[in-house]
Design an enzyme around this catalytic site. Sequence first.
Site, PDB file in Angstrom:
ATOM      1  CG  ASP A 166      -1.909   0.893   1.226  1.00  0.00           C
ATOM      2  OD1 ASP A 166      -2.043   2.175   0.335  1.00  0.00           O
ATOM      3  OD2 ASP A 166      -2.661   0.847   2.242  1.00  0.00           O
ATOM      4  CG  HIS A 167       3.237   4.130  -3.513  1.00  0.00           C
ATOM      5  ND1 HIS A 167       4.319   4.872  -2.511  1.00  0.00           N
ATOM      6  CD2 HIS A 167       3.457   4.327  -4.484  1.00  0.00           C
ATOM      7  CE1 HIS A 167       5.428   5.121  -2.906  1.00  0.00           C
ATOM      8  NE2 HIS A 167       4.999   4.830  -3.884  1.00  0.00           N
ATOM      9  NE  ARG A 168      -4.085   3.367   1.298  1.00  0.00           N
ATOM     10  CZ  ARG A 168      -5.144   3.154   1.537  1.00  0.00           C
ATOM     11  NH1 ARG A 168      -6.930   4.541   1.598  1.00  0.00           N
ATOM     12  NH2 ARG A 168      -5.136   2.358   1.952  1.00  0.00           N
TER      13      ARG A 168
END
Length: 423
Positions: A395-397
């Site tokens: 999850d790039h967040r």
Amino acid sequence: MPEITMPRLSDTMEEGVIVSWLKQVGDPVERGEILAEIETDKALMELEAYDNGVLEQILAAEGARVPIGTPIGLIGDGSATAAPGVSGNAPTPAAAPVEQAPAPRPGNGPEPGSRADAAATDGAHATPERKKTSPLARKIAAELGVDISTVAGTGPGGRVVRQDVESAHRAAELDSPTEVVPAASTGTSSAAPGDYEEIPLTTVQRVSATRLTESKQQAPHIYLTSAIDVTELFGFRAQINATLAQTGAGKVSVNDLLVKAVAVTLRTNPAVNVSFAGDKLLRHRGVHLGIAVATPAGLLVPVLRDADRKSVSEIAAESRDKAERARERKLRTDEMNGGTFTISNLGMFGIEHFTAVINPPEAAILAVGAATDELRLDDDRVVTRKILRVTLSADHRAIDGAVAAQFLQQLKGLLEHPLRIVT
């Protein structure tokens, strides 16, 4: 009068299906006794009574899909129990609708889920021992074309439940080609009626579909793939199993070593062992690995808690036990909750490379393919090495690309020098 409500039996549960009532209207109930079996998005669970008294009403029949917190029965002193021959069922309050799954019957007949209905249906398929069946099992049997009178029951008292019918159907499919059952057009498919078979989703499949769709829509996935030379890992595993054989202990698999290596790498890379929570990240103190297991009901993910603190032998034994019980739907809810990272291995099916969808609320999942023999150069010599490809979905967040890459780099180092996994 104490209400029996649909409880929250897992952290992701929003509704439950009443598989069977083990108590009937008029039966005395003691605190701690099992009232019913509930199918959640993860397992078959037992519903315990929290009060003493008499079961005076059943508000949701077997097969009903009920939102959490909705009343499904009433316990009292027995004064309000329905007269003999009456089921005691009452409509579910309008504010909390219950989706019923009644057994199909031709013409007029008893109310679905009532004692009269159970008696009529059980009697129609009765053996000398009077086979017991649940309404949901009868519904599924009718949809799949299974003669329920021939199905062996594994429920309480030999009762035939949904899983028994589905198992019988799968066994029949192995013996003969699948017959396509004509289905009425619902307007949701361009195929002509009769060209397809409608198969109802299980609770696990319905919830998985919702959660994984939300994961793909809400979590910006990034994918990083690494090719790992596991030649030494296979040799290391052979040495371990030779030693374990002398003590009579069970064998360890390559996947067990992989699980241990991932756990150790997460311990040294806590920035990957996280969850995204809106305006903050949750960095987990424990390394709790989920192991994806394919079951007849859908994908389940039992969790190995504190995997970084366990030996490879302990991981092997626990993985085998939980995978087997996952397929039998016998895992407890707490054995599938609290995961911080998931591993999905399709190598046993010959899949060399794939990407996996993150299992929320986790922030990463590792997809593991099959190890294949490939040619490599070693000091100007062409040699054959076993190469394993793994792909990290993150999850790039919550996880930057460089952080994810560093995690894979360290995992590759452990797997290519396997002695480091256990030291």
